[in-house]
Scaffold this active site. Structure first.
Site, PDB file in Angstrom:
ATOM      1  N   GLU A   1       0.818  -1.203   0.000  1.00 44.91           N
ATOM      2  CA  GLU A   1       0.000   0.000   0.000  1.00 44.91           C
ATOM      3  C   GLU A   1       0.862   1.267   0.000  1.00 44.91           C
ATOM      4  O   GLU A   1       0.551   2.246  -0.685  1.00 44.91           O
ATOM      5  CB  GLU A   1      -0.928   0.015   1.222  1.00 44.91           C
ATOM      6  CG  GLU A   1      -1.889  -1.160   1.272  1.00 44.91           C
ATOM      7  CD  GLU A   1      -1.347  -2.341   2.066  1.00 44.91           C
ATOM      8  OE1 GLU A   1      -2.151  -3.015   2.730  1.00 44.91           O
ATOM      9  OE2 GLU A   1      -0.114  -2.587   2.014  1.00 44.91           O
TER      10      GLU A   1
ATOM     11  N   LEU B   1      11.681 -40.690   5.793  1.00 44.93           N
ATOM     12  CA  LEU B   1      11.112 -39.455   6.344  1.00 44.93           C
ATOM     13  C   LEU B   1       9.865 -39.043   5.573  1.00 44.93           C
ATOM     14  O   LEU B   1       8.884 -38.582   6.177  1.00 44.93           O
ATOM     15  CB  LEU B   1      12.160 -38.341   6.328  1.00 44.93           C
ATOM     16  CG  LEU B   1      11.703 -36.991   6.889  1.00 44.93           C
ATOM     17  CD1 LEU B   1      11.186 -37.112   8.312  1.00 44.93           C
ATOM     18  CD2 LEU B   1      12.855 -35.964   6.819  1.00 44.93           C
TER      19      LEU B   1
END
Length: 376
Positions: free
Chosen positions: A55, A310
């Site tokens: 902004e 994993l």
């Protein structure tokens, strides 16, 4: 002359926000467009953490033309003082007449307060335009704020017969250069790259972003800060000569071992060590690790690059949000290593299902983007 739609202005703001895909971490990617009399008078995007928000950049671009304009912003303007000032106040002081917000900020420090501040100042606010697209741009930031853990994206490369490495562990290279460029982009957008110690032992991966391999568009920026490297190493076996310890950036060993001598040796070699709770099999509690990364390292997106063990454990624990599976047109045979280690699956009723979102050719290979479906 045909008047542009609000959707088109917000779509432009989303395009601007995406320019920060590789550079805003740990902040969200945000874009802003200021429109008056059906003309863009200012636009901006958040480029780097600690620098002006979207902004502010748009207001600086517009100058006095921002008065009575409509601001299209992809995320609720902030209302608190951080490293930069509150954007809601800046919009009020600039005299904008209306603010259109794609999505409310999930950050508890904002969470509607920016919208309330704008409305209290007499500014019309609309929320929800292209919200799904805005949320898709910041899955990690949203996950960290709403679930208190990062968004986990698994990357794996496999042969067409579903193998990831030879029985010896040799795996370089299964896929071609185009797929490896895509992997570099996944790394570059991530807060952390996570792997298991076995993958380091076999591949000695550096786990770094190589900017020269990214092939970025002209408008895209990159934060040259390397993602955090996270090695899941329950018994502190990371080789002291591992290549990742000599690369720029940080390497964090996540362990549940009480072996102080082994931990101190890795710290002297350049690693950081965090001791976490163990799960039942004497391995690091993976959910606790993700919560640690969100809380202590502000990790939004984690890229999981690892082997079958994993990957299987993360999938079984329902900690993988998205998969990027690269499939090469090669065969490695039945003795090669599988994609996932999922012990105990003996019946079809135990199968894990995926929701496929995208399949496309990447050079000579194919990429499948899929989401694991959670068990009931």
């Amino acid at each position: 002359m045909r008047t542009a739609s609000p959707e088109s202005w917000m779509a432009r703001a989303l395009v601007l926000a995406r320019r920060g895909l590789y550079s805003t971490d740990p902040n969200p990617r945000v874009g802003c467009v200021l429109v008056k009399n059906d003309q863009v008078v200012g636009e901006g995007w958040h480029q780097y953490a600690g620098e002006p928000h979207a902004e502010i950049n748009a207001l600086r671009h517009a100058g006095e033309a921002a008065r009575d304009a409509t601001a299209f912003v992809t995320l609720e303007p902030c209302s608190h003082q951080g490293r930069t000032g509150p954007c809601s106040q800046a919009l009020i002081e600039a005299g904008v007449a209306r603010v259109v917000v794609a999505m409310q900020d999930p950050n508890p420090l904002v969470a509607g307060r920016g919208i309330a501040m704008l409305e209290a100042a007499g500014i019309e606010v609309d929320v929800g335009l292209l919200e799904a697209q805005a949320r898709a741009l910041n899955p990690g930031f949203i996950s960290r704020m709403e679930r208190k853990r990062p968004f986990v994206r698994l990357k794996m490369a496999m042969s067409i017969d579903g193998r990831t490495a030879m029985a010896s562990g040799e795996s370089q290279w299964i896929t071609g250069p185009a797929a490896r460029t895509e992997v570099q982009r996944l790394r570059a957008r991530s807060s952390a790259i996570m792997t298991g110690v076995e993958s380091i032992i076999f591949d000695n991966s550096r786990l770094t972003v190589r900017p020269e391999q990214l092939n970025l568009d002209r408008d895209e920026t990159i934060n040259l800060h390397q993602p955090l490297r996270v090695v899941v190493d329950s018994h502190v076996r990371l080789p002291l000569a591992a290549a990742c310890l000599r690369e720029p950036g940080r390497t964090l060993i996540a362990t549940c071992s009480n072996d102080n001598a082994r931990r101190e040796a890795r710290e002297r070699a350049g690693a950081e060590v965090v001791v976490l709770a163990c799960e039942g099999k004497g391995r690091v509690d993976l959910k606790a690790l993700l919560e640690y990364l969100a809380r202590n390292e502000s990790c939004n997106e984690v890229l999981l690059e690892t082997g079958a063990t994993l990957a299987g454990a993360m999938l079984d624990a329902e900690l993988i949000d998205e998969m990027h599976l690269f499939v090469a047109p090669i065969l490695l045979g039945g003795e090669a290593r599988p994609l996932f280690a999922l012990p105990g699956m003996e019946r079809m009723a135990q199968q894990r299902t995926l929701q496929i979102d995208d399949i496309r050719a990447i050079g000579q290979d194919w990429r499948i983007i899929a989401r694991p479906e959670h068990r009931d």
